[in-house]
Design an enzyme around this catalytic site. Structure first.
Site, PDB file in Angstrom:
ATOM      1  N   LYS A   1       0.838  -1.203   0.000  1.00  0.00           N
ATOM      2  CA  LYS A   1       0.000   0.000   0.000  1.00  0.00           C
ATOM      3  C   LYS A   1       0.870   1.249   0.000  1.00  0.00           C
ATOM      4  O   LYS A   1       0.678   2.169  -0.798  1.00  0.00           O
ATOM      5  CB  LYS A   1      -0.902  -0.038   1.246  1.00  0.00           C
TER       6      LYS A   1
ATOM      7  N   ARG B   1      -3.771   2.811   8.377  1.00  0.00           N
ATOM      8  CA  ARG B   1      -4.012   1.519   7.710  1.00  0.00           C
ATOM      9  C   ARG B   1      -2.752   0.665   7.724  1.00  0.00           C
ATOM     10  O   ARG B   1      -1.646   1.179   7.626  1.00  0.00           O
ATOM     11  CB  ARG B   1      -4.400   1.756   6.251  1.00  0.00           C
TER      12      ARG B   1
ATOM     13  N   GLY C   1      -6.107 -11.040   6.940  1.00  0.00           N
ATOM     14  CA  GLY C   1      -6.254 -11.347   8.362  1.00  0.00           C
ATOM     15  C   GLY C   1      -5.926 -10.201   9.285  1.00  0.00           C
ATOM     16  O   GLY C   1      -6.179 -10.260  10.482  1.00  0.00           O
TER      17      GLY C   1
ATOM     18  N   MET D   1      -5.437  -6.110  10.849  1.00  0.00           N
ATOM     19  CA  MET D   1      -6.229  -4.901  11.066  1.00  0.00           C
ATOM     20  C   MET D   1      -6.185  -4.090   9.786  1.00  0.00           C
ATOM     21  O   MET D   1      -5.135  -3.959   9.170  1.00  0.00           O
ATOM     22  CB  MET D   1      -5.631  -4.075  12.189  1.00  0.00           C
TER      23      MET D   1
ATOM     24  N   ARG E   1      -3.546  -1.597  -6.155  1.00  0.00           N
ATOM     25  CA  ARG E   1      -2.721  -2.802  -6.012  1.00  0.00           C
ATOM     26  C   ARG E   1      -3.081  -3.762  -7.132  1.00  0.00           C
ATOM     27  O   ARG E   1      -4.152  -3.629  -7.737  1.00  0.00           O
ATOM     28  CB  ARG E   1      -2.959  -3.471  -4.654  1.00  0.00           C
TER      29      ARG E   1
ATOM     30  N   HIS F   1     -16.047  -8.421   1.235  1.00  0.00           N
ATOM     31  CA  HIS F   1     -14.946  -9.225   1.788  1.00  0.00           C
ATOM     32  C   HIS F   1     -15.019 -10.657   1.268  1.00  0.00           C
ATOM     33  O   HIS F   1     -14.046 -11.218   0.784  1.00  0.00           O
ATOM     34  CB  HIS F   1     -15.036  -9.202   3.319  1.00  0.00           C
TER      35      HIS F   1
ATOM     36  N   SER G   1      14.868 -42.256  -9.167  1.00  0.00           N
ATOM     37  CA  SER G   1      13.661 -41.454  -8.937  1.00  0.00           C
ATOM     38  C   SER G   1      13.584 -41.210  -7.436  1.00  0.00           C
ATOM     39  O   SER G   1      13.530 -42.154  -6.654  1.00  0.00           O
ATOM     40  CB  SER G   1      12.437 -42.206  -9.438  1.00  0.00           C
TER      41      SER G   1
ATOM     42  N   CYS H   1       9.345 -38.550  -7.687  1.00  0.00           N
ATOM     43  CA  CYS H   1       7.967 -39.048  -7.806  1.00  0.00           C
ATOM     44  C   CYS H   1       7.219 -38.964  -6.478  1.00  0.00           C
ATOM     45  O   CYS H   1       6.091 -39.421  -6.369  1.00  0.00           O
ATOM     46  CB  CYS H   1       7.940 -40.461  -8.359  1.00  0.00           C
TER      47      CYS H   1
ATOM     48  N   TYR I   1      13.179 -34.748 -14.888  1.00  0.00           N
ATOM     49  CA  TYR I   1      11.721 -34.640 -14.871  1.00  0.00           C
ATOM     50  C   TYR I   1      11.192 -34.620 -13.429  1.00  0.00           C
ATOM     51  O   TYR I   1      11.893 -35.004 -12.491  1.00  0.00           O
ATOM     52  CB  TYR I   1      11.063 -35.808 -15.631  1.00  0.00           C
TER      53      TYR I   1
END
Ligand code: PEP
Ligand code: MG
Length: 909
Positions: A26, A97, A106, A108, A370, A484, A792, A859, A879
């Protein structure tokens, strides 16, 4: 001396957008907006460093350290607004703020109108000539401060907010339905009643000294960083507590000064669908929280948005135009200004923006911007659109999609025929798409009691966060698309309907009334977040069809990634699903899953109960055709790609019946006495089965099992070759700790293959490799690699054995460990790079030291978790392998990994 305060105002700012770690999102954006000439009220940001100090050293010491800078900063605001903080005649009012580097629901949020007291309110009334406005601002200030700073909350969850209760009583007494219909005297009475309620319930007076008010508000922001909800949110999103929050103190501008004032929230594009359409909501003569709180029906910003809203709400055009006109229609000049600003902000940030604005007596102010939260589908669409519009590059588009959000594109939707039959009981706004079915629950802390719950609330608040996370979906009676519930649900990718006005909730009775029916807690409903429709009962769902955007993004991702993505699949069906999602092979086929179906389990049990090798071989011969058929199916579905088939792994105890009735059935079928069956089962019992007779220990003690499985694989491959199918089996030995264990298995496999080749007169290619899932195997990987074609990493077992946490018992202490911060994440979900990761890295390096072209993959469950995929990329794996539905996530994460890695290399050059 560190700089703790960064001022902004009048087109100048000490901070900028890139300083979000220090100023919070902010604060950094308020500074940036000043720099680019967007009208922003002046203010100051207290850095996140101060939050860290506050947590470490406590309030008194921190406040003393910053106090003189705080006074100077307030002076900066006073100078730019020509007002005086705490003055009786010309008071300087501010908002306070919080603002972490990422937005965190969550914490204030906001205190508005700080600086008012019994004298200042009179001064404000006189100065503005608007007594009602002054008292409205004062009552709002006491309400917010009393709630978030002083902590006056409802006594029980069934009760409504104590301040709202006082307001409701007043409205009833005056026979009015809206806050705005209360007179100045009514507002004065509310102020007195609020102050009395605070004193009676909390035993303290409302602070009259503005400096004391300011100190209280700053402390509340810092404390909120460590409250339970914020901690939970950080845990869910894996954000560290060290980040801290900044505090923004900003001169007030007022949207509640009459009918030429307003406040609103807007998105530069549609956060639910991604459509390139400016949209949002506003309220005339209102302040901040009113729009999000949903106590009054918000109006739409654009005319087209307003018409769409009216259609959904079944409001006719005449009523819409007269009672709920859009900002575009009601204040066209301001609308044009806002439209220009939103365009400018989106162009500047090159991303969809979520902004807050206030119109004070015909002048527009922007209070926040934002990057907007959005659903998974919207995220993909916006990324591609911005790229097509030339605003971001292809690489940036790939990077702007969060891999975890792709999951939402794969969420189920309702079956059309089921919807046609379902009974519709309500309608609201389609706030966050998806389909959800669950039992009605009214309180967030009770959601966990149900396996599937729909959280039904009048409106939600940050306290409901955990319950929202656990629920299948959210339904609110109040609130708009920016409420909200709507914003948080979209962020979570959870289905949500907001503002379903025809649903009347009674928390005390734990029920709601809707069209022609009453639904009680625990009853089933279904909600469609794409249409806003609520249905009674359960409505059947089906898998979604993914759209062109998805395919396009995937193709783009593959251009940047180097690691391949395979899948963990045990059936041709799963293999096909994964292949459709772009899997390039199977990284783990757990053969044991194939032994549970119908006849097979019986034969398996016969094998386990056999007294000698002969008996075991007899049963294994019966299993052979089943296995061959399974392997044919799966190898065919993955034609042209490697298919890693793992030999039998779990302890045999898992396959035998534990209930007497089933044991009796088995005894009759096999002609073995109950006593014998129970004795064998008893003998199979182990104190620690996970560390017992399993993995390659089975194949090394009962070689005939490995022989049968190897034979089934090779015979299936030969059969497929005859049919012209390019099958590529990779036989994998589980749970080895020493190279000798692997050697013995490899010998059996090769000998079996040789035999089959001779019998059939045909040869096929196959590889033999091993899982690395015991720390000793990783530590001696150089030796192991000499007899393996591939590795693996089975990071489920490797995590279990490195931490010494039993996979089956971890739930007893893990939640507490997470809560106490002993662990940052569940290590079975997110790979522990610091510890287990060392073994993975070492295993790979050592393995390749003796066999440079060794193929390496993973894996364990971590193969589909984005941060773990990134790690695998840095280790140099060939992979990752994950469950079918996580394949797209892993593909995108693999691209992110490569782009980030290349960027780092370039930066260090
Ligand atoms: C592992 O241990 O990571 C693994 C993939 O095997 P399983 O989960 O079957 O033990
Ligand atoms: Mg394992």
């Amino acid at each position: 001396m560190k700089k703790f305060f960064y001022t902004f105002g009048n087109g100048e700012a000490e901070g900028k957008a890139s300083m979000r770690d220090l100023l919070g999102g902010k604060g950094a954006n308020l500074a940036e907006m000043n720099r680019i000439g967007v009208p922003v009220p002046p203010g100051v940001t207290i850095t996140t460093d101060v939050c860290t100090l506050f947590t470490e050293r406590g309030s008194e010491e921190t406040m003393q350290m910053i106090w003189s800078d705080l006074e100077k900063s307030i002076h900066h605001i006073e100078q730019l607004t020509h007002t005086i903080f705490g003055d009786k005649e010309n008071p300087c009012l501010v908002s306070v703020r919080s603002g972490a580097r990422v937005s965190m629901p969550g914490m204030m949020d906001t205190i508005l109108n700080l600086g008012l007291n019994d004298q200042a309110v009179e001064g404000l009334a006189k100065k503005t000539g608007n007594e009602r406005f002054a008292w409205d601002s004062y009552r709002r200030f006491i309400q917010m401060y009393g709630d978030v700073v002083m902590g006056l909350k409802p006594e029980s969850k069934e009760d409504i907010d104590p301040f709202e209760e006082i307001i409701e009583a007043k409205k009833e007494e005056k026979q009015v339905s809206c806050d705005n219909d209360l007179t100045t005297d009514d507002l004065k009475a509310l102020v007195t009643a609020f102050k009395e309620a605070i004193y009676q319930r909390l035993g303290e007076h409302f602070p009259t000294d503005p400096w004391q008010q300011l100190k209280g508000a700053i402390e509340a922001v810092f404390k909120s960083w460590m409250n339970d909800r914020a901690i939970l949110y950080r845990r869910l999103h894996q954000f560290p507590a060290e980040w801290g929050t900044a505090v923004n103190i900003q001169a007030m501008v007022f949207g509640n000064m009459g009918d030429n004032s307003a406040t609103g929230v807007a998105f530069t594009r549609d956060a639910a669908t991604g459509e390139n359409l400016f949209n949002g909501e506003y309220l005339v003569n209102a302040q901040g929280e009113d729009v999000v709180a949903g106590t009054r029906t918000p109006q739409q910003i654009t005319k087209i948005g307003s018409q769409r809203w009216a259609e959904l709400q079944e409001v006719d055009e005449a009523t819409r135009a007269s009672q709920y006109p859009s900002l575009e229609e009601a204040m066209p000049k301001i609308y044009n200004e806002l439209d220009a600003v939103q365009q400018r902000l989106e162009d500047h940030y090159c991303d969809m923006q979520d902004l807050e604005f206030t119109i004070q007596e015909g002048k527009l102010w922007i209070l926040q911007t934002r990057n907007g939260k959005r659903t998974g589908p919207a995220m993909v669409k916006i990324a591609l659109d911005l790229m097509d519009e030339g605003k971001i590059t292809e690489k940036e588009a790939v990077m702007s999609v969060d891999p975890a959000k792709l999951d939402e594109l794969l969420h189920p939707v309702f079956k059309q025929e089921a919807v046609a039959k379902a009974e519709q009981i309500g309608k609201g706004l389609p706030a966050s798409p998806g389909a959800a079915t669950g039992q009605v629950v009214f309180f967030a802390d009770e959601v966990a009691k149900y396996e599937k719950a729909i959280l039904v609330r009048i409106e939600t608040s940050p306290e409901d966060l955990e319950g929202m996370h656990l629920a299948q979906g959210i339904l609110t009676a109040r609130g708009g698309m920016t409420s909200h519930a709507a914003v948080v649900a979209r962020g979570m990718g959870k289905c949500c309907i907001s503002g379903a006005g025809d649903i009347h909730i009674n928390y005390k009775n734990r029920s709601f009334k809707a069209e022609g029916c009453e639904m009680k807690e625990g009853e089933w409903i279904s909600i469609d977040g794409s249409t806003g429709l609520v249905y009674k009962g359960m409505v059947a769902t089906k898998a979604p069809t993914v759209d062109g955007n998805f395919a396009r993004l995937m193709a783009m991702s593959d251009k940047y990634s180097e690691m391949k993505v395979r899948t963990n699949a045990d059936s041709p069906r799963d293999a096909q699903i994964a292949r459709d999602f772009g899997a390039q092979g199977i990284g783990l086929c757990r053969t044991e899953h194939m032994f549970f179906d119908g006849e097979r389990i019986k034969v398996m049990r016969e094998m386990i109960l056999a007294k000698d090798v002969e008996g075991r071989c007899k049963a294994l011969n019966k299993l052979l055709p089943f296995q061959r058929e399974d392997f044919e199916g799966i190898l065919k579905a993955m034609e042209g790609y490697g298919v890693t088939i793992r030999l039998l792994d779990p302890p045999l105890h898992e396959f035998v019946p534990h209930q007497e009735a089933q044991q009796r059935e088995l005894s009759e079928e096999l002609g073995i006495t109950m006593e014998e069956i129970q004795n064998t089962i008893h003998n199979l019992e182990e104190f620690n089965p996970m560390l017992g007779h399993r993995g390659c220990r089975l194949g090394n003690t009962y070689p005939e099992i490995t022989e049968m499985q190897a034979r089934a694989i090779i015979e299936a491959t030969i059969q497929l070759k005859k049919e012209g199918v390019d099958a590529r089996p990779e036989i994998m030995v589980p749970l080895i700790g020493t190279v000798k264990e692997l050697e013995m298995q490899v010998d059996i496999i090769h000998a079996t293959a040789k035999k089959v080749f001779e019998e059939s007169g045909m040869e096929v290619d196959y590889q033999v490799g091993t899982m690395i899932e015991i720390p000793r195997a990783a530590l001696t990987a150089d030796k192991v690699a000499e007899v393996a074609d591939f590795f693996s990493f089975g990071t489920n077992d490797l995590t279990q054995m490195t931490f010494g946490y039993s996979r089956d018992d971890v739930s007893k202490f893990l939640p507490i460990y997470l809560e106490k911060g002993l662990l940052k994440n569940d290590p079975f979900e997110v790979l522990d790079q610091e510890g287990v990761g060392q073994l993975v890295r070492m295993g790979t390096e050592k393995g390749r030291s003796t066999k440079p072209n060794l193929k390496v993959g993973i894996c364990g469950e971590h193969g589909g978790e984005p941060s773990s995929v990134m790690f695998c990329n840095t280790v140099g794996m060939d992979y990752v392998s994950c469950s079918p539905y996580r394949v797209p996530i892993a593909r995108l994460a693999a691209a992110h990994a490569m782009i980030t890695q290349k960027k780092r290399v370039n930066e260090t050059k």
